[in-house]
Design an enzyme around this catalytic site. Structure first.
Site, PDB file in Angstrom:
ATOM      1  N   HIS A  42       0.756  -0.982  -0.046  1.00 53.18           N
ATOM      2  CA  HIS A  42      -0.059   0.144   0.123  1.00 53.18           C
ATOM      3  C   HIS A  42       0.856   1.090   0.166  1.00 53.18           C
ATOM      4  O   HIS A  42       0.290   2.503  -0.415  1.00 53.18           O
ATOM      5  CB  HIS A  42      -0.967   0.048   1.169  1.00 53.18           C
ATOM      6  CG  HIS A  42      -2.144   0.712   1.196  1.00 53.18           C
ATOM      7  ND1 HIS A  42      -2.088   1.822   0.400  1.00 53.18           N
ATOM      8  CD2 HIS A  42      -3.478   0.763   1.558  1.00 53.18           C
ATOM      9  CE1 HIS A  42      -3.346   2.415   0.422  1.00 53.18           C
ATOM     10  NE2 HIS A  42      -4.061   1.641   1.255  1.00 53.18           N
TER      11      HIS A  42
ATOM     12  N   ASP B 155     -10.677  -6.567 -20.367  1.00 57.97           N
ATOM     13  CA  ASP B 155     -10.869  -7.607 -21.359  1.00 57.97           C
ATOM     14  C   ASP B 155      -9.761  -7.555 -22.119  1.00 57.97           C
ATOM     15  O   ASP B 155      -9.625  -6.655 -23.230  1.00 57.97           O
ATOM     16  CB  ASP B 155     -12.257  -7.401 -22.048  1.00 57.97           C
ATOM     17  CG  ASP B 155     -12.554  -8.361 -22.928  1.00 57.97           C
ATOM     18  OD1 ASP B 155     -11.792  -9.648 -23.062  1.00 57.97           O
ATOM     19  OD2 ASP B 155     -13.547  -8.266 -23.804  1.00 57.97           O
TER      20      ASP B 155
END
EC number: 2.3.1.248
Length: 451
Positions: A169, A391
């Site tokens: 993080h 995609d």
């Protein structure tokens, strides 16, 4: 050890290969400094997520997503080259430094196979964290230095696969992680470069501590719960439908006229969750409970941070109330407090004060002391990885499953988008909640009342 999940066949995951993928072009050796927000010790944790992709609709002899992703990762590191480096916190000033470039470095990339079909795991819907870890790369914070980023591709018998991601993080927030993962799949799908050019510029969010101001450490010694401490924790994914959200918003607007202000799903559900959690934990009514909110500050910086900035660009805001007040206040009362906290976060002077405070916390190595029973944080993961199409030949991921460190999960509720396979959940949200088992029973009763 084999794990039985929704099938008579025990799940077995074999990790076949891990290699260090290097940038596709030469990166000069360099050392980079990070921002104050990146250096915050609370951000030095490893967050992980599983991106679940179903099999292609048509047969494909070249069903090798791992090959496309491995090549795309190498290209990605030509742009996001700091991800191929090594992080280490310095003893002298307790700041992180990132060493990257040269002949060393790279990102661990693991290929694995599973002996079942994704459908037997329900596309990881409501999967437990221990099982999810099978599909995630191993990555740990290490005082001697560690890689900030790793990937794993796990292929299933059905032709589907899981792309597992692990990230420090300290390198980026959810916005940055989303852009990185979309850039990866863009490149895997054949694009020549990321849609957004990454920018480092971490020096733009560096605070200057003021010696005469003592640091504020949030959540010290909050209200006590009779159910804590415990080793018996459970995690649930709570579904809240669009109709329930609409009714709660309408009821809140009847309590108080917010004029031209929009009340958001995050605000009203956040208020409801806080009230439900206080009841479920049976917190000492005279003790203080603290609601923590992550608020983006990209546009507070002057000039605003560019789209390509992928470092941490949020600050945590805190709303303290006694448990009695949380129980007695209306939803609209709490929404007003949440809105006020968000407005404060968008004040430029407040941002500078927060950066200065964080610098002091880092320098003095301060941590939250006392009981954390009443500390409750909200974070919104609904847009993680959703900054464009992912995609690259296998359609969009049907599910995105976050896996956070257990210590963090106990105080954090995560807002998630529902799985794409749940068509009746359009406009709804899912909340990932971790509580003591005995408290979860009461919490679920409160959430069922919302429906």
């Amino acid at each position: 050890m084999p794990i039985h999940i929704g099938s008579s066949i025990p799940l077995m995951v074999e990790k076949m290969l891990t290699e260090m993928v290097k940038p596709s072009k030469h990166i000069p050796q360099q050392t980079l400094n990070l921002s104050t927000l990146d250096n915050d010790p609370y951000n030095e944790v490893i967050y992980k997520a599983c991106y679940v992709f179903k099999a292609k609709n048509v047969a494909d002899d070249d069903n090798r997503p791992e090959a496309l992703l491995r090549e795309a990762l190498s290209d990605l590191l030509g742009y996001y080259y700091p991800l191929s480096g090594s992080l280490k916190r310095q003893e002298s000033d307790r700041k992180l430094q990132l060493s990257c470039g040269g002949d060393g470095g790279g990102v661990p990339f693991t290929v694995a196979t599973a002996n079942v079909e994704l459908s037997s795991l329900k596309n990881l819907e409501n999967i437990d964290s221990d099982t999810a870890l099978n599909f995630l790369p191993v990555l740990h914070v290490d005082i001697d230095g560690y890689r900030p980023f790793a990937l794993q591709v796990t292929k299933f018998e059905c032709g589907g696969f899981i792309l597992g991601m692990a990230m420090s993080h300290a390198m980026c927030d959810g916005y940055g992680e989303g852009h990185i993962m979309c850039a990866l799949t863009d490149l895997a799908g054949g694009k020549k470069k990321p849609m957004v050019t990454p920018i480092w510029e971490r020096e733009r969010l560096v605070g200057k501590p003021e010696d005469d101001q003592p640091p504020f450490v949030p959540g010290d010694d909050t209200a006590a719960s009779p159910y804590l401490p415990t080793d018996d924790w459970v995690t649930e994914k709570i579904t809240i439908r669009a109709d329930s959200i609409r009714r709660l918003k309408e009821a809140t607007l009847k309590e108080y006229d917010f004029s031209n202000e929009t009340i958001t799903t995050f605000e009203v559900i956040g208020a409801y969750l806080w009230k439900s959690r206080v009841k479920a934990l049976n917190l000492d009514r005279d003790g203080v409970t603290v609601l923590g909110l992550s608020v983006g500050i990209r546009n507070v910086v002057d000039p605003p941070l560019p789209d390509g900035y992928y470092g941490n660009a949020y600050i945590d805001m805190y709303v303290p109330l006694t448990a009695r007040e949380v129980e007695e206040f209306t939803i609209s009362d709490i929404v007003k407090l949440i809105k006020e906290a968000k407005r404060n976060a968008h004040d430029k002077d407040y941002l500078q004060e927060e950066l200065a405070n964080t610098e002091k916390i880092i320098k003095m190595n301060l941590t939250i002391k006392g009981k954390k029973d009443g500390l409750f944080c909200l974070t919104d993961w609904r847009n993680i990885g959703i900054f464009g199409s992912m995609d690259f030949g296998w359609d969009e991921p049907v599910n995105i499953v976050p896996v956070v460190p257990s210590e963090t999960a106990r105080t954090v509720n995560m807002f998630m988008r529902p799985s794409r396979l749940e068509s009746d959940m359009v406009g709804g949200v899912q909340i990932v909640v971790t509580l003591p088992r005995i408290a979860m029973v009461k919490f679920k009763e409160e959430m069922e009342a919302l429906e």
